[in-house]
Design an enzyme around this catalytic site. Structure first.
Site, PDB file in Angstrom:
ATOM      1  N   TYR A   1      43.880  11.417  18.587  1.00 52.09           N
ATOM      2  CA  TYR A   1      44.896  11.714  19.291  1.00 52.09           C
ATOM      3  C   TYR A   1      46.294  10.854  19.085  1.00 52.09           C
ATOM      4  O   TYR A   1      46.242   9.727  18.858  1.00 52.09           O
ATOM      5  CB  TYR A   1      44.691  11.364  20.865  1.00 52.09           C
ATOM      6  CG  TYR A   1      43.558  12.041  21.717  1.00 52.09           C
ATOM      7  CD1 TYR A   1      43.041  13.303  21.203  1.00 52.09           C
ATOM      8  CD2 TYR A   1      43.136  11.483  22.756  1.00 52.09           C
ATOM      9  CE1 TYR A   1      42.121  14.162  21.773  1.00 52.09           C
ATOM     10  CE2 TYR A   1      42.008  12.290  23.646  1.00 52.09           C
ATOM     11  CZ  TYR A   1      41.768  13.674  22.951  1.00 52.09           C
ATOM     12  OH  TYR A   1      40.509  14.151  23.512  1.00 52.09           O
TER      13      TYR A   1
ATOM     14  N   HIS B   1      33.180  13.319  19.011  1.00 48.68           N
ATOM     15  CA  HIS B   1      33.929  14.152  19.257  1.00 48.68           C
ATOM     16  C   HIS B   1      33.735  15.926  19.273  1.00 48.68           C
ATOM     17  O   HIS B   1      33.872  16.617  20.030  1.00 48.68           O
ATOM     18  CB  HIS B   1      35.366  13.910  18.774  1.00 48.68           C
ATOM     19  CG  HIS B   1      36.551  14.438  19.492  1.00 48.68           C
ATOM     20  ND1 HIS B   1      37.855  13.704  19.417  1.00 48.68           N
ATOM     21  CD2 HIS B   1      36.848  15.254  20.317  1.00 48.68           C
ATOM     22  CE1 HIS B   1      38.803  14.426  19.851  1.00 48.68           C
ATOM     23  NE2 HIS B   1      38.153  15.239  20.943  1.00 48.68           N
TER      24      HIS B   1
ATOM     25  N   SER C   1      40.139  19.488  30.520  1.00 49.41           N
ATOM     26  CA  SER C   1      40.871  20.525  30.758  1.00 49.41           C
ATOM     27  C   SER C   1      40.495  21.133  32.072  1.00 49.41           C
ATOM     28  O   SER C   1      40.511  22.562  32.031  1.00 49.41           O
ATOM     29  CB  SER C   1      41.003  21.662  29.721  1.00 49.41           C
ATOM     30  OG  SER C   1      41.544  21.110  28.647  1.00 49.41           O
ATOM     31  N   PRO C   2      40.198  20.308  33.229  1.00 46.90           N
ATOM     32  CA  PRO C   2      39.843  20.887  34.407  1.00 46.90           C
ATOM     33  C   PRO C   2      40.819  21.582  35.050  1.00 46.90           C
ATOM     34  O   PRO C   2      40.492  22.383  36.111  1.00 46.90           O
ATOM     35  CB  PRO C   2      39.259  19.735  35.224  1.00 46.90           C
ATOM     36  CG  PRO C   2      40.129  18.583  34.713  1.00 46.90           C
ATOM     37  CD  PRO C   2      40.405  18.915  33.219  1.00 46.90           C
ATOM     38  N   LEU C   3      42.040  21.557  34.617  1.00 45.54           N
ATOM     39  CA  LEU C   3      43.074  22.396  35.412  1.00 45.54           C
ATOM     40  C   LEU C   3      43.505  23.470  34.368  1.00 45.54           C
ATOM     41  O   LEU C   3      44.752  23.836  34.251  1.00 45.54           O
ATOM     42  CB  LEU C   3      44.252  21.511  35.655  1.00 45.54           C
ATOM     43  CG  LEU C   3      43.865  20.254  36.683  1.00 45.54           C
ATOM     44  CD1 LEU C   3      45.148  19.370  36.943  1.00 45.54           C
ATOM     45  CD2 LEU C   3      43.462  20.898  38.084  1.00 45.54           C
ATOM     46  N   GLY C   4      42.650  24.008  33.550  1.00 44.17           N
ATOM     47  CA  GLY C   4      43.321  25.131  32.464  1.00 44.17           C
ATOM     48  C   GLY C   4      44.390  24.586  31.663  1.00 44.17           C
ATOM     49  O   GLY C   4      45.189  25.500  31.493  1.00 44.17           O
ATOM     50  N   ARG C   5      44.423  23.468  31.434  1.00 43.60           N
ATOM     51  CA  ARG C   5      45.734  22.768  30.434  1.00 43.60           C
ATOM     52  C   ARG C   5      46.674  23.158  31.144  1.00 43.60           C
ATOM     53  O   ARG C   5      47.859  23.545  30.476  1.00 43.60           O
ATOM     54  CB  ARG C   5      45.818  23.702  29.010  1.00 43.60           C
ATOM     55  CG  ARG C   5      44.260  23.357  28.161  1.00 43.60           C
ATOM     56  CD  ARG C   5      44.392  24.016  26.935  1.00 43.60           C
ATOM     57  NE  ARG C   5      43.200  23.646  26.033  1.00 43.60           N
ATOM     58  CZ  ARG C   5      42.098  24.190  26.166  1.00 43.60           C
ATOM     59  NH1 ARG C   5      41.798  25.342  26.593  1.00 43.60           N
ATOM     60  NH2 ARG C   5      41.143  23.991  25.071  1.00 43.60           N
ATOM     61  N   GLY C   6      46.845  23.049  32.459  1.00 44.34           N
ATOM     62  CA  GLY C   6      47.895  23.058  33.321  1.00 44.34           C
ATOM     63  C   GLY C   6      48.100  24.395  33.842  1.00 44.34           C
ATOM     64  O   GLY C   6      49.022  24.655  34.910  1.00 44.34           O
ATOM     65  N   PHE C   7      47.432  25.557  33.386  1.00 40.48           N
ATOM     66  CA  PHE C   7      47.527  26.800  33.810  1.00 40.48           C
ATOM     67  C   PHE C   7      47.360  26.637  35.358  1.00 40.48           C
ATOM     68  O   PHE C   7      48.074  27.606  36.041  1.00 40.48           O
ATOM     69  CB  PHE C   7      46.955  27.822  33.084  1.00 40.48           C
ATOM     70  CG  PHE C   7      47.446  29.351  33.037  1.00 40.48           C
ATOM     71  CD1 PHE C   7      48.100  29.559  31.963  1.00 40.48           C
ATOM     72  CD2 PHE C   7      47.353  29.985  34.135  1.00 40.48           C
ATOM     73  CE1 PHE C   7      48.635  30.994  31.779  1.00 40.48           C
ATOM     74  CE2 PHE C   7      47.951  31.307  34.073  1.00 40.48           C
ATOM     75  CZ  PHE C   7      48.656  31.960  32.979  1.00 40.48           C
TER      76      PHE C   7
END
Length: 325
Positions: free
Chosen positions: A56, A124, A203-209
Site C-alpha cells: 500500500y 497477500h 471491501s465489505p461495503l463493495g468499495r463504497g458502492f
C-alpha cells in the site's frame, strides 16, 4: 464494541482497513492528519484490528500507521501482508512468497510500523512459484522468533488453505466478501469453519458502492483504481445502482445507514467473520463502528441475501489471475 476470537486472536467485531488512507482511492494520501485522527478515533470506539500491507503506497501506509500508533501499540491487533513486493529482484507488484523474500519483508514492515512484532501476518496473494508449505514454514520460523504472532492467507483457495494449515495453523483468511461478492460462501467458508479459521472480509461495503454514496464514475479521480474496475464501468455500473438502492431501502426501514446495514448483514453470517471496512475519515469510522449495534430481522436478512448478483467481475483480468477463489 463486542469482541470475538479468530482462532487464537481476540479482535473487535469490526476492524479498520487502512489502505485507502494512502493508496488506491480518490483522495488517498492527501490528508495524513485526518487519517491519523481516524485511527485514533477507531481506537476510542473499541476497534482493535487494523489492517495494512507493505504494497500500500508502497510502504507509506505502514509508515503512516507507525506514526499513528506511537504509544498505542498495545491497544491494537496489527495485521500486515507480504508477497506483492519481490525484494529479491522482481520489485513491486510481483508475486514472491519465497522464504528469503519473507525474511526481508518482515524486517521492513517491523521498522515502518515501529514495532517488534506483527500480530497477524498475511500472504497477500498465493505465489504459484513457491510451494505454500515453504511459505508457511517461513512464517512459522518468524512465529518461533517472536516477530509474528499468527499466520494468515489472502484470497487463497481450499487446497492452499489446507496445505498451509498443515504446516502452520492459519488464524484467518482475508478475502473479498460482501452483499455483492459472495463467492467464498460455497468453497472457502466451509473449509475455514472445518479448520477453525476466521474470515476477514475486505471491501465489505463493495468499495463504497453499497453505501449509496457512489452514483457516478465521474466521482473518481485518475488515481482511483475503481475507474478500471468492471463493476464500476458502463452498463454494469448502471445495473449495480439498483443493488445500492435495495440496501438503502432496508436501511430506511431500520433507521440506519446503508453502510451499517451492509456490515450488519455480514456480522449476521457468523461470529467467525470480522469485516475490515476501510476509511480515511473520522465520520466514516464512527458510522462503521456503530454497525455493531444494528439488528436486522430475519425478513430483512432474507431480503438482503436474495438480492440479484452484481454485474461485472470484482477485478480486472490481470488482477483476477492472482485470486484463488
Amino acid at each position: 464494541m463486542r469482541h470475538v476470537t479468530l482462532r487464537d486472536l481476540e479482535v473487535s467485531r469490526i476492524g479498520l482497513g487502512a489502505m485507502g488512507m494512502s493508496h488506491g482511492y480518490t483522495g488517498s494520501g492527501t490528508d495524513d492528519a485526518e487519517s491519523i485522527r481516524t485511527v485514533h478515533r477507531a481506537l476510542e470506539l473499541g476497534v482493535t484490528l487494523i489492517d495494512t500491507a507493505e504494497i500500500y503506497g508502497p510502504y507509506v501506509n505502514e509508515e503512516l500507521l507507525g506514526r499513528a500508533l506511537q504509544g498505542r501499540r498495545d491497544d491494537v491487533v496489527l495485521a500486515t501482508k507480504f508477497g506483492l513486493v519481490s525484494h529479491t529482484g522482481g520489485g513491486e507488484w510481483n508475486l514472491d512468497s519465497g522464504p528469503a523474500n519473507i525474511r526481508t519483508a518482515v524486517e521492513g514492515s517491523l521498522k515502518r510500523l515501529g514495532t517488534d512484532h506483527i500480530d497477524l501476518y498475511y500472504q497477500h496473494r498465493v505465489d504459484p512459484n513457491t510451494p505454500i508449505e515453504d511459505t508457511a514454514g517461513a512464517v512459522r520460523e518468524l512465529i518461533d522468533q517472536g516477530k509474528v504472532r499468527a499466520f494468515g492467507l489472502s484470497e487463497a483457495g481450499p487446497d492452499t488453505i489446507r496445505r498451509a494449515h498443515a504446516v502452520q495453523p492459519v488464524t484467518a483468511v482475508q478475502s473479498e466478501y460482501s452483499l455483492w461478492t459472495r463467492g467464498v460462501e460455497e468453497r472457502v467458508l466451509p473449509v475455514l469453519r472445518e479448520l477453525n479459521i476466521g474470515l476477514v472480509p475486505f471491501s465489505p461495503l463493495g468499495r463504497g458502492f453499497l453505501t449509496g454514496a457512489v452514483r457516478s464514475p465521474d466521482q473518481f479521480d485518475e488515481n482511483d483504481f475503481r475507474r478500471d474496475n468492471p463493476r464500476f464501468t458502463g452498463e454494469n455500473f448502471r445495473h449495480n445502482l439498483a443493488l445500492a438502492d435495495d440496501v438503502a431501502a432496508v436501511a430506511a426501514e431500520v433507521g440506519a445507514t446503508p453502510a451499517q446495514v451492509a456490515l450488519a448483514w455480514l456480522l449476521a453470517q457468523g461470529e467467525d467473520i470480522v469485516p475490515i471496512p476501510g476509511t480515511k475519515r473520522v465520520s466514516r469510522v464512527e458510522e462503521n463502528a456503530a454497525a455493531d449495534a444494528v439488528v436486522l430481522t430475519a425478513g430483512q436478512l432474507d431480503k438482503l441475501g436474495s438480492m440479484p448478483p452484481a454485474a461485472g467481475d470484482t477485478h480486472t483480468a490481470a488482477q483476477a489471475q492472482m485470486l484463488e477463489r
